[in-house]
Design a protein around this motif. Structure first.
Motif, PDB file in Angstrom:
ATOM      1  N   ASP A   1       1.029  -1.091   0.553  1.00 26.43           N
ATOM      2  CA  ASP A   1      -0.223  -0.356   0.155  1.00 26.43           C
ATOM      3  C   ASP A   1       0.877   1.700   0.082  1.00 26.43           C
ATOM      4  OD1 ASP A   1      -1.461   2.644   0.943  1.00 26.43           O
ATOM      5  OD2 ASP A   1      -2.650   1.400   2.218  1.00 26.43           O
ATOM      6  N   PRO A   2       0.835   2.136  -1.001  1.00 29.53           N
ATOM      7  CA  PRO A   2       1.930   3.156  -1.052  1.00 29.53           C
ATOM      8  C   PRO A   2       1.632   4.166  -0.154  1.00 29.53           C
ATOM      9  CG  PRO A   2       0.596   2.874  -3.148  1.00 29.53           C
ATOM     10  CD  PRO A   2       0.157   2.032  -2.448  1.00 29.53           C
ATOM     11  N   LYS A   3       0.367   4.322  -0.069  1.00 33.51           N
ATOM     12  CA  LYS A   3       0.138   4.841   1.312  1.00 33.51           C
ATOM     13  C   LYS A   3       1.132   4.612   2.630  1.00 33.51           C
ATOM     14  CE  LYS A   3      -2.690   8.457   3.714  1.00 33.51           C
ATOM     15  NZ  LYS A   3      -2.263   8.646   4.777  1.00 33.51           N
ATOM     16  N   PHE A   4       0.482   3.306   2.940  1.00 32.86           N
ATOM     17  CA  PHE A   4       1.015   2.942   4.244  1.00 32.86           C
ATOM     18  C   PHE A   4       2.777   3.359   4.096  1.00 32.86           C
ATOM     19  CE2 PHE A   4       2.990  -0.083   6.933  1.00 32.86           C
ATOM     20  CZ  PHE A   4       2.091  -0.023   7.715  1.00 32.86           C
ATOM     21  N   VAL A   5       2.780   2.802   3.071  1.00 30.93           N
ATOM     22  CA  VAL A   5       4.783   3.259   2.430  1.00 30.93           C
ATOM     23  C   VAL A   5       5.091   4.330   3.153  1.00 30.93           C
ATOM     24  CG1 VAL A   5       7.064   2.385   1.088  1.00 30.93           C
ATOM     25  CG2 VAL A   5       4.853   0.848   1.480  1.00 30.93           C
ATOM     26  N   ALA A   6       4.618   5.299   2.362  1.00 31.48           N
ATOM     27  CA  ALA A   6       5.110   6.660   2.573  1.00 31.48           C
ATOM     28  C   ALA A   6       4.987   7.393   3.863  1.00 31.48           C
ATOM     29  CB  ALA A   6       4.119   7.555   1.663  1.00 31.48           C
ATOM     30  N   ASP A   7       3.349   6.464   4.746  1.00 33.07           N
ATOM     31  CA  ASP A   7       3.635   6.876   6.158  1.00 33.07           C
ATOM     32  C   ASP A   7       4.561   6.385   6.817  1.00 33.07           C
ATOM     33  OD1 ASP A   7       1.739   8.807   5.674  1.00 33.07           O
ATOM     34  OD2 ASP A   7      -0.720   7.377   5.930  1.00 33.07           O
ATOM     35  N   LEU A   8       5.207   4.951   6.881  1.00 35.82           N
ATOM     36  CA  LEU A   8       6.276   4.883   7.400  1.00 35.82           C
ATOM     37  C   LEU A   8       7.951   4.788   6.883  1.00 35.82           C
ATOM     38  CD1 LEU A   8       6.254   1.769   9.747  1.00 35.82           C
ATOM     39  CD2 LEU A   8       7.117   0.399   7.177  1.00 35.82           C
ATOM     40  N   ASN A   9       7.615   5.122   6.058  1.00 31.05           N
ATOM     41  CA  ASN A   9       9.071   6.011   5.874  1.00 31.05           C
ATOM     42  C   ASN A   9       9.188   6.877   6.675  1.00 31.05           C
ATOM     43  OD1 ASN A   9      10.619   4.172   4.146  1.00 31.05           O
ATOM     44  ND2 ASN A   9       9.636   4.619   2.005  1.00 31.05           N
ATOM     45  N   GLN A  10       7.798   8.618   6.260  1.00 33.97           N
ATOM     46  CA  GLN A  10       7.778   9.047   6.959  1.00 33.97           C
ATOM     47  C   GLN A  10       8.144   8.979   8.683  1.00 33.97           C
ATOM     48  OE1 GLN A  10       4.057  11.715   6.267  1.00 33.97           O
ATOM     49  NE2 GLN A  10       4.663  13.669   7.298  1.00 33.97           N
ATOM     50  N   LEU A  11       7.593   7.847   9.582  1.00 30.23           N
ATOM     51  CA  LEU A  11       7.589   7.753  10.928  1.00 30.23           C
ATOM     52  C   LEU A  11       9.359   7.211  11.229  1.00 30.23           C
ATOM     53  CD1 LEU A  11       6.803   7.163  13.630  1.00 30.23           C
ATOM     54  CD2 LEU A  11       6.604   4.757  13.042  1.00 30.23           C
ATOM     55  N   ILE A  12       9.800   6.523   9.573  1.00 33.33           N
ATOM     56  CA  ILE A  12      11.618   6.549  10.313  1.00 33.33           C
ATOM     57  C   ILE A  12      12.628   7.466  10.106  1.00 33.33           C
ATOM     58  CG2 ILE A  12      13.369   4.864   8.716  1.00 33.33           C
ATOM     59  CD1 ILE A  12      10.889   3.000   8.061  1.00 33.33           C
ATOM     60  N   ALA A  13      12.042   8.611   9.153  1.00 34.67           N
ATOM     61  CA  ALA A  13      12.965   9.475   9.056  1.00 34.67           C
ATOM     62  C   ALA A  13      12.608  10.371   9.679  1.00 34.67           C
ATOM     63  CB  ALA A  13      12.134  10.237   7.789  1.00 34.67           C
ATOM     64  N   ALA A  14      11.576  10.998  10.963  1.00 34.17           N
ATOM     65  CA  ALA A  14      11.588  11.239  12.255  1.00 34.17           C
ATOM     66  C   ALA A  14      11.971  11.129  13.345  1.00 34.17           C
ATOM     67  CB  ALA A  14       9.650  11.362  11.931  1.00 34.17           C
ATOM     68  N   LEU A  15      11.639  10.212  13.302  1.00 31.70           N
ATOM     69  CA  LEU A  15      12.443   8.987  14.306  1.00 31.70           C
ATOM     70  C   LEU A  15      13.914   9.197  14.414  1.00 31.70           C
ATOM     71  CD1 LEU A  15      11.083   5.881  14.309  1.00 31.70           C
ATOM     72  CD2 LEU A  15      10.570   7.582  16.374  1.00 31.70           C
ATOM     73  N   ASN A  16      14.537   9.079  12.395  1.00 33.06           N
ATOM     74  CA  ASN A  16      16.103   9.176  12.623  1.00 33.06           C
ATOM     75  C   ASN A  16      16.704  11.045  12.688  1.00 33.06           C
ATOM     76  OD1 ASN A  16      16.516   6.596  13.259  1.00 33.06           O
ATOM     77  ND2 ASN A  16      16.114   6.189  10.801  1.00 33.06           N
TER      78      ASN A  16
END
Length: 134
Positions: free
Chosen positions: A62-77
């Motif tokens: 799901d592209p939306k889920f992947v985008a949200d997950l990538n955004q979360l990972i970026a924010a955590l890092n």
């Protein structure tokens, strides 16, 4: 979850392109299955991994889920949380002028560093410094 991700990576790295599943649904090595006379079904590891991850709540197709997950990972890092696609963006002279005018207001208020301001507007720190130098 950590084990699921590690197992998924291993399944995808198999050299023969398939994983083998017994009637009970357990993974088994093809040579072991042949030696023991166990019937197996070859399964594309990609499909198997996707199914397992979705069962765990990770919808990586799901592209939306992947985008949200990538955004979360970026924010955590500590990275940017903007939805940029990684492509370079060009700013017109007018846009640069507006950004520099905005910086003057922020600088006068003393509320942000140059680096923080550059991150906020989605420009590299060095690029922003070069704009200031004019």
């Amino acid at each position: 979850m950590k084990d699921l991700i590690k197992d998924s990576i291993l399944d995808l790295k198999r050299t023969d392109g398939f994983i083998y599943i017994t009637v009970e649904g357990k993974k088994i090595d093809l040579q072991e299955a042949a030696a023991r006379g166990i019937a197996v079904t070859p399964v594309n590891p990609k499909h198997e991994v996707i199914n397992k991850l979705e069962e765990a709540g990770l919808f990586l197709t799901d592209p939306k889920f992947v985008a949200d997950l990538n955004q979360l990972i970026a924010a955590l890092n500590g990275g940017t949380t903007s939805k940029s696609s990684g492509k370079r963006r060009s700013f017109s002279d007018t846009e640069k002028s507006k950004i520099l005018d905005e910086w003057k207001k922020v600088e006068a208020a003393g509320s942000k560093t140059k680096a923080a301001f550059a991150r906020e507007i989605g420009v590299g720190y060095q690029t922003f410094i070069n704009w200031l130098r004019g």
